[in-house]
Write a protein that holds these residues in place. Structure first.
Motif, short mmCIF file in Angstrom:
data_model
loop_
_atom_site.label_atom_id
_atom_site.label_comp_id
_atom_site.label_asym_id
_atom_site.label_seq_id
_atom_site.Cartn_x
_atom_site.Cartn_y
_atom_site.Cartn_z
N GLU A 2 0.83 -1.20 0.00
CA GLU A 2 0.00 0.00 0.00
C GLU A 2 0.86 1.24 0.00
OE1 GLU A 2 -3.93 -1.51 2.43
OE2 GLU A 2 -2.43 -0.32 3.46
N LEU A 8 10.72 13.79 -1.70
CA LEU A 8 10.56 14.51 -0.43
C LEU A 8 10.65 16.03 -0.58
CD1 LEU A 8 12.55 12.27 2.08
CD2 LEU A 8 10.07 12.44 1.77
N TYR A 33 -6.33 12.06 -4.69
CA TYR A 33 -6.42 13.36 -4.02
C TYR A 33 -5.06 14.02 -3.87
CZ TYR A 33 -10.94 11.48 -2.52
OH TYR A 33 -12.20 10.95 -2.49
N TYR A 35 -3.58 16.89 -1.16
CA TYR A 35 -3.78 17.70 0.03
C TYR A 35 -2.57 18.62 0.20
CZ TYR A 35 -7.78 15.11 1.84
OH TYR A 35 -9.04 14.56 2.02
N GLN A 37 -0.47 21.00 3.10
CA GLN A 37 -0.26 21.29 4.52
C GLN A 37 0.65 22.50 4.64
OE1 GLN A 37 1.98 18.41 6.82
NE2 GLN A 37 0.94 19.01 8.73
N LEU A 43 -3.90 19.41 7.27
CA LEU A 43 -4.00 19.24 5.83
C LEU A 43 -5.33 19.78 5.34
CD1 LEU A 43 -1.98 16.95 6.85
CD2 LEU A 43 -2.56 15.80 4.70
N ILE A 86 3.78 21.53 2.28
CA ILE A 86 3.98 20.11 1.99
C ILE A 86 2.74 19.63 1.25
CG2 ILE A 86 4.42 17.82 2.91
CD1 ILE A 86 5.57 19.12 5.41
N PHE A 88 0.64 16.40 -0.27
CA PHE A 88 0.45 14.96 -0.14
C PHE A 88 -0.50 14.47 -1.21
CE2 PHE A 88 2.29 14.11 4.03
CZ PHE A 88 2.26 15.35 4.64
N LEU A 97 -7.77 6.65 3.91
CA LEU A 97 -6.93 7.25 2.88
C LEU A 97 -5.50 6.83 3.15
CD1 LEU A 97 -7.73 10.99 2.16
CD2 LEU A 97 -8.00 9.03 0.65
N PHE A 99 -1.82 7.97 2.50
CA PHE A 99 -1.09 9.16 2.11
C PHE A 99 0.33 8.83 1.69
CE2 PHE A 99 -3.83 12.68 3.25
CZ PHE A 99 -4.75 12.10 4.11
N GLY A 100 0.82 9.60 0.74
CA GLY A 100 2.23 9.55 0.42
C GLY A 100 3.04 10.21 1.52
N THR A 101 4.35 10.20 1.35
CA THR A 101 5.24 10.76 2.36
C THR A 101 5.20 12.28 2.37
OG1 THR A 101 7.02 10.60 0.76
CG2 THR A 101 6.84 8.83 2.36
N TYR B 35 -4.68 10.26 12.75
CA TYR B 35 -3.44 9.99 12.04
C TYR B 35 -2.27 10.50 12.88
CZ TYR B 35 -6.00 9.17 7.66
OH TYR B 35 -6.83 8.68 6.68
N GLY B 40 9.37 11.75 6.98
CA GLY B 40 9.72 10.69 6.04
C GLY B 40 8.72 9.56 5.94
N LEU B 41 7.70 9.59 6.79
CA LEU B 41 6.71 8.50 6.80
C LEU B 41 5.33 8.96 6.38
CD1 LEU B 41 7.71 6.66 10.11
CD2 LEU B 41 8.30 6.03 7.75
N GLY B 42 5.14 10.24 6.20
CA GLY B 42 3.83 10.75 5.83
C GLY B 42 2.84 10.60 6.97
N LEU B 43 1.58 10.39 6.64
CA LEU B 43 0.54 10.21 7.64
C LEU B 43 0.15 8.74 7.71
CD1 LEU B 43 0.13 13.33 6.87
CD2 LEU B 43 -2.14 13.00 7.80
N PHE B 90 -3.05 14.14 14.10
CA PHE B 90 -4.15 14.84 13.45
C PHE B 90 -5.43 14.04 13.57
CE2 PHE B 90 -2.20 18.41 11.50
CZ PHE B 90 -0.89 18.04 11.21
N ALA B 99 -13.69 7.81 2.83
CA ALA B 99 -12.59 8.45 3.56
C ALA B 99 -11.72 9.26 2.64
CB ALA B 99 -11.77 7.39 4.27
N LEU B 102 -11.41 14.61 3.52
CA LEU B 102 -11.24 14.75 4.95
C LEU B 102 -11.03 16.20 5.36
CD1 LEU B 102 -8.80 11.77 5.62
CD2 LEU B 102 -11.17 11.93 6.38
N PHE B 104 -9.36 18.27 8.38
CA PHE B 104 -8.37 18.02 9.41
C PHE B 104 -8.39 19.08 10.50
CE2 PHE B 104 -5.55 14.54 8.16
CZ PHE B 104 -5.97 14.30 6.86
#
Lengths: 109, 113
Positions: A2, A8, A33, A35, A37, A43, A86, A88, A97, A99-101, B35, B40-43, B90, B99, B102, B104
């Motif tokens: 996933e 980055l 999507y 988003y 931030q 977000l 940032i 996403f 959802l 999310f990417g990094t 979340y 480096g890991l996102g959400l 969050f 979902a 969203l 936040f």
């Protein structure tokens, strides 16, 4: 798996175009999507695209979707300092959802 | 004004001291979620709730509890916090039945010493 993958960091000069890329995993996603931030904030949904579309344009934003390659991109035209944030990408997976990094966009004068 | 409100926004605590982060939404949304955001890991999703009294684990539920006794509130409970739970948290809600769209909160930065 996933994993939703993004680079980055991206740094651009004010007035140039920014392109933020994302690869996703689930070809059955109906929506994808973007988003945003801003510093110190939560977000906010920026835009989204239906999976049956190749492109969506909304003022300075253009979303491109390549379903064959599972590649999503967000282009920001005439990038401004207020676009520093940032970004996403996210794809739905059952009740959540993924999310990417996140890509940190820095705009310099 | 439609919003998701989290409290506290900032908290420094010590290992083992129970704490609760509250979340409230005024949009009558059925779906709510927590979340955590790490560099480096996102959400990553901790827990989510499809409606009152309906909660389920997300991807990283270990060390957390939630409850959904009322539609508007979805508190996150850390019974015995540990340093690896130092993170930015969050809360989010959605009224679209999926979902995806969203809303936040502004985030709660937690430091566990």
């Amino acid at each position: 798996g996933e994993d939703v993958e993004q680079s980055l960091f991206l740094s651009v000069r004010e007035g140039d175009s920014s392109v933020i890329n994302c690869t996703y995993t689930d070809s059955s996603s109906t929506y994808l999507y973007w988003y945003k931030q801003e510093p110190g904030a939560g977000l906010q949904l920026l835009t989204y695209i239906f999976s049956n579309m190749d492109m969506k344009q909304d003022q300075r934003l253009t979303v491109l979707l390549n379903k064959k390659d599972k590649h999503l991109s967000l282009r920001i035209a005439d990038t401004q300092t207020g676009d520093s944030a940032i970004y996403f990408c996210a794809e739905p997976n059952t009740d959540k959802l993924i999310f990417g990094t996140g890509t940190r966009l820095q705009v310099f004068p | 004004e439609a919003q998701v409100t989290q409290n506290p926004r900032y908290l420094i605590t010590v290992t083992g001291k129970k704490l609760t982060v509250t979340c409230s939404q005024n949009m009558n949304h059925e779906y709510m979620s927590w979340y955590r955001q790490d560099p480096g890991l996102g959400l990553r999703q901790i827990y989510y709730s499809m409606n009152v009294e309906v909660t389920d684990k997300g991807d990283v539920p270990e060390g957390y509890k939630v409850s959904r006794k009322e539609k508007r509130n979805f508190p996150l409970i850390l019974e015995s916090p540990s340093p690896n739970q130092t993170s930015l948290y969050f809360c989010a809600s959605s009224g679209t039945g999926q979902a995806g769209e969203l809303f936040f909160g502004e985030g709660s930065r937690l430091t566990v010493l």
